[in-house]
Motif scaffolding. Sequence first.
Motif, PDB file in Angstrom:
ATOM      1  N   LEU A 122       0.781  -1.471   0.137  1.00  0.00           N
ATOM      2  CA  LEU A 122       0.127  -0.070  -0.150  1.00  0.00           C
ATOM      3  C   LEU A 122       0.650   1.249   0.259  1.00  0.00           C
ATOM      4  O   LEU A 122       0.658   1.842  -1.102  1.00  0.00           O
ATOM      5  N   PHE A 123       2.097   1.164   0.575  1.00  0.00           N
ATOM      6  CA  PHE A 123       2.790   2.476   0.689  1.00  0.00           C
ATOM      7  C   PHE A 123       3.929   2.196  -0.380  1.00  0.00           C
ATOM      8  O   PHE A 123       3.757   3.688  -0.944  1.00  0.00           O
ATOM      9  N   ASP A 124       3.801   0.988  -1.361  1.00  0.00           N
ATOM     10  CA  ASP A 124       4.680   1.666  -2.591  1.00  0.00           C
ATOM     11  C   ASP A 124       3.115   2.166  -3.154  1.00  0.00           C
ATOM     12  O   ASP A 124       3.675   3.244  -4.722  1.00  0.00           O
ATOM     13  N   ILE A 125       2.026   2.120  -3.387  1.00  0.00           N
ATOM     14  CA  ILE A 125       0.976   2.261  -4.293  1.00  0.00           C
ATOM     15  C   ILE A 125       0.853   4.235  -3.718  1.00  0.00           C
ATOM     16  O   ILE A 125       1.192   4.971  -4.915  1.00  0.00           O
ATOM     17  N   SER A 140       2.790   6.780  -7.051  1.00  0.00           N
ATOM     18  CA  SER A 140       1.747   7.560  -7.528  1.00  0.00           C
ATOM     19  C   SER A 140       1.478   8.717  -7.800  1.00  0.00           C
ATOM     20  O   SER A 140       1.925   9.476  -7.625  1.00  0.00           O
ATOM     21  N   TYR A 141       1.966   9.238  -5.910  1.00  0.00           N
ATOM     22  CA  TYR A 141       2.717  10.132  -6.136  1.00  0.00           C
ATOM     23  C   TYR A 141       4.040  11.161  -7.079  1.00  0.00           C
ATOM     24  O   TYR A 141       3.864  12.639  -7.020  1.00  0.00           O
ATOM     25  N   ALA A 165       8.336  11.086  -2.128  1.00  0.00           N
ATOM     26  CA  ALA A 165       7.841  10.266  -2.559  1.00  0.00           C
ATOM     27  C   ALA A 165       8.531   8.638  -2.427  1.00  0.00           C
ATOM     28  O   ALA A 165       7.742   7.556  -2.274  1.00  0.00           O
ATOM     29  N   LEU A 166      10.037   9.143  -2.837  1.00  0.00           N
ATOM     30  CA  LEU A 166      10.798   7.618  -3.054  1.00  0.00           C
ATOM     31  C   LEU A 166      10.967   7.344  -1.460  1.00  0.00           C
ATOM     32  O   LEU A 166      10.786   6.126  -1.082  1.00  0.00           O
ATOM     33  N   ILE A 212       3.840   8.665 -17.328  1.00  0.00           N
ATOM     34  CA  ILE A 212       2.956   7.649 -17.547  1.00  0.00           C
ATOM     35  C   ILE A 212       3.698   6.908 -17.153  1.00  0.00           C
ATOM     36  O   ILE A 212       3.181   5.462 -16.400  1.00  0.00           O
ATOM     37  N   LEU A 213       4.795   6.408 -17.350  1.00  0.00           N
ATOM     38  CA  LEU A 213       5.369   4.644 -16.444  1.00  0.00           C
ATOM     39  C   LEU A 213       5.514   4.771 -14.946  1.00  0.00           C
ATOM     40  O   LEU A 213       5.355   3.771 -14.695  1.00  0.00           O
ATOM     41  N   PHE A 214       5.438   6.248 -14.474  1.00  0.00           N
ATOM     42  CA  PHE A 214       4.798   6.605 -12.874  1.00  0.00           C
ATOM     43  C   PHE A 214       3.863   5.858 -12.762  1.00  0.00           C
ATOM     44  O   PHE A 214       3.553   4.942 -11.507  1.00  0.00           O
TER      45      PHE A 214
END
Length: 409
Positions: A302-305, A309-310, A323-324, A384-386
Amino acid sequence: MPMEAAKSKDNILTLWRNKNFLLLWGGNIISSFGSQMYTIAIPLLIYEISQSALAMSSMRAIEFFPNIFIGMLAGVLVDRFNRKKMMQLTSFIQFTSVFGIVLLLLTNSLQLWHLYILGFILSCAGYTFGNAHHSVIPQIISKEQLTSANAKLSFVSTLIQTAGPGLAGAFLVAFSYTATLSIYLLCLFILFLCVQFFKLPVSEREIREKTSIWHDMKEGIDELFRNKTLLTPTITVLFINFASSLVIGVLIFYVTDKLGATEAQIGLMFTISAVGGLLGAAVVSKIRARFGRGNIYTFCLLFDIVGVSYLIFAPTWWAIGIALAIRTFSTTISNIVYFTIRQEFTPNHLLGRVTGTSSMLMKLTLPFGLFISGLWAEWLPIPILFAISAGIFSLLFIRLYFHPFRNLV
């Protein structure tokens, strides 16, 4: 609870008195610091030479090739031969590879293909060293100390990573690529010295009956695929790495070329990112006492998402760093959980091969994703890759949420 706290405290005190663990830990701290110089300097050096996102992502792909090409072989060597000697040899090869880069810089003869070749050799040696390092930990500490030991290794490495990128950026601004990479060279020399004084318990390393390399590889494969507790997160990481590679392959190019960040700002960006890892390593033992490892591993996604996304909307280098940091928080926790499961549920005489096989399997998609991201960045919008990466993380979370692994360990 008081009994658990007392037991945890005893484990910590025992680790502090364990000279072998402290030597490996100290060497890990120094090499982690030096590797930050390399991690920041090399992509920027390639960008200066080529001005190409594809060239930068190609270097990242080359650095991951050893996991695929020599992963299983490295595991066989780690299990077949004395692990201390393997660590001595591979730390020396790492030192020699970086020395070659520094020498080429000093003589103004460095070319892109030099970095590709020496980077590949450095990665091969570093990967094999990491396998041996991972495999000797259960030999020098008890099973009850594994989570604590892995958390300590991760915490201090992440602490070094917090300061390292900022210092690397400052060194690049104040001095040169040569001076910055020379620091890494010195750190590798200190790592080599630490390994010399490390003692592997003789009783734990009996001489095995000689078999073929293929037979040894097959034993590692069979052990991994029999162990469903380990196989499930291994397959998950295969797809996590693909999603991550879509980001890391173009991240420095994106921040430099699109957001106009300087070398110092990129260093600070990675420093912000590392703070998330510090928090993750600091809390993992506490949340492990309250939750099952399957649940912890699953909800880290969930944290990865959120983190990926950020990235889509982050307008500045420091926003990218935040974000990282969210991603680094979850990655640190899930890595500690995974490493502990692998060490705990694998017979030690097979640990090198299982580590090599699982690492190879997990990294199969990385070069593919890195090349895709490099080509994409040449022609299409990077955000878009993100978004694609965030979508993959979402699917993985849904899969694990309904999978028996979530309640197994």
